[in-house]
Enzyme design. Structure first.
Site, PDB file in Angstrom:
ATOM      1  N   LYS A  67      37.499  40.366 -18.140  1.00 41.92           N
ATOM      2  CA  LYS A  67      36.730  40.028 -19.347  1.00 41.92           C
ATOM      3  C   LYS A  67      36.521  41.268 -20.204  1.00 41.92           C
ATOM      4  CE  LYS A  67      36.398  35.660 -18.949  1.00 41.92           C
ATOM      5  NZ  LYS A  67      36.984  34.776 -19.968  1.00 41.92           N
TER       6      LYS A  67
ATOM      7  N   SER B  42      31.453  37.569 -20.534  1.00 40.82           N
ATOM      8  CA  SER B  42      30.484  37.366 -19.451  1.00 40.82           C
ATOM      9  C   SER B  42      29.581  38.573 -19.300  1.00 40.82           C
ATOM     10  CB  SER B  42      31.263  37.144 -18.154  1.00 40.82           C
ATOM     11  OG  SER B  42      30.412  37.301 -17.045  1.00 40.82           O
TER      12      SER B  42
ATOM     13  N   TYR C 119      37.434  39.835 -11.805  1.00 45.38           N
ATOM     14  CA  TYR C 119      37.072  38.863 -12.842  1.00 45.38           C
ATOM     15  C   TYR C 119      36.381  39.565 -14.015  1.00 45.38           C
ATOM     16  CZ  TYR C 119      34.044  35.667 -15.340  1.00 45.38           C
ATOM     17  OH  TYR C 119      33.376  35.029 -16.335  1.00 45.38           O
TER      18      TYR C 119
END
Ligand code: UFG
Length: 340
Positions: free
Chosen positions: A155, A127, A151
């Site tokens: 990643k 991302s 989050y």
């Protein structure tokens, strides 16, 4: 013999469109999904879009080594695309351990089972949020990384694990694709984005306002240092993203090791631009009001997508009007989503 691609999270938004793209191009596709955030009804629709069945579909969690082992034993897997993960920024702040467990733990379990079965070709779902609050846009693959929430940290952590694994296991081939803001839907109207509860993302929220399911959009801030003051993002059609994955699979063998590529259009669109484009595509007004900024939001995230274009000749072909048109078609056909 056609290649078999195992797709984790294959029933999710980007996963389902990628499975449809792979099937349409002759790949055998095996889906692993625990359906915590996706509907099993999607699986038949994927097959319908391509006129061919999936080679297999398993309800399994990527942290479940035994279940993954059974899947790898049942299919001769040539490559893996790993989408399965939690992906809501706000939720990650409230439940960080769960995010690390699934996103990082799940990736490690998958890598370990891949190794047991001598599968060394992987496309990983990353991302642009790994960049955090970007000082300058557009962002290249070498722009500074500084995640601002669990989050995005998961990643980046996965990218680093994959880099290290590739540095020490000579035969590994890994492509990490950093998505910007995937939106839109399959042109058939059979597949699309079906968020549970109140949509957290802009495009599905706008679509639900257009269809009359929600009264008005809250625009989170109009005092950003952007042309109209609202947040700017690089919205990219999910079919372009799906094609990007298919092309990535075709290029896995270009060389060993780990490579990172942005998947975006290079075009910045503000919240108000998107609202206007959706109103035009749907022929419906989108009532909206400006409210305070959303905590954690950043002013602008736009891709420099030139690296992937230079490497593979891959560029996006669908514009904002197509993204809105396709999202609107799906919304109209599914006013209440897939209904489980
Ligand atoms: N926005 C609104 N109103 C809403 C929802 C969003 O004004 O109801 C605005 C946001 O403030 C932002 C823009 O619309 O300026 C886009 O917001 P999204 O929530 O659609 O997307 P984000 O860029 O915040 O986040 C998305 C994904 C993340 C991913 C990130 C990468 O949700 O998973 O892109 O940038 F990490």
């Amino acid at each position: 013999m056609p290649e078999t691609v195992l797709v984790t999270g294959g029933a999710g938004f980007i996963g389902s469109h990628t499975c449809a793209e792979l099937l349409a191009h002759g790949y055998e596709v095996v889906v692993v999904d625990n359906h915590v955030n996706s509907s099993p009804l999607v699986l038949d629709r994927i097959a319908k879009t391509a006129g061919r069945p999936l080679a297999g579909a398993y309800r399994a969690d990527v942290r479940d080594r035994r279940a993954l082992t059974e899947v790898f034993a049942a299919h001769r897997v040539d490559a893996v695309i790993h989408f399965a993960a939690h992906k809501a920024v706000g939720e990650s702040v409230a439940r960080p351990v769960e995010y690390y467990d699934t996103n990082v733990g799940g990736t490690c379990t998958l890598l370990s089972v891949m190794r047991d079965h001598r599968v060394d070709r992987l496309v990983f779902s990353s991302s642009c949020s790994v960049h955090g609050d970007a000082r300058t846009v557009p962002l290249t693959e070498h722009s500074p990384v500084a995640p601002t929430n669990p989050y995005a940290h998961t990643k980046l952590t996965c990218e680093r694990i994959l880099e290290d694994v590739c540095a020490h296991l000579a035969q590994m081939r890994v492509l990490a694709l950093r998505y910007f803001n995937p939106v839109g839907a399959h042109p058939s109207g059979l597949l699309g984005e079906d968020p549970r509860g109140v949509p957290g993302n802009l495009m599905p929220y706008v679509a639900q306002v257009a269809v009359g399911r929600r009264e008005r959009l809250s625009v989170f801030g109009d005092d950003y240092p952007t042309p109209d003051g609202t947040g700017v993002r690089d919205y990219v059609h999910v079919m372009d993203v799906a094609e990007g994955h298919r092309v990535a699979v075709e290029h896995l063998d270009d060389r060993t090791g780990m490579r990172v590529f942005n998947l975006g259009t290079g075009t910045g669109t503000s919240v108000l631009d998107l609202v206007a484009a959706f109103a035009e595509a749907s022929g419906r007004p989108i009532p909206h009001q400006v409210v305070d900024r959303r905590p954690g939001d950043v002013a602008a995230l736009v891709a420099d997508a030139s690296a992937v274009a230079a490497a593979w000749g891959w560029t996006t072909t669908r514009d904002l009007a197509a993204m809105c048109r396709d999202a609107w078609r799906f919304q109209q056909l599914h006013p209440d989503g897939y209904t489980r």
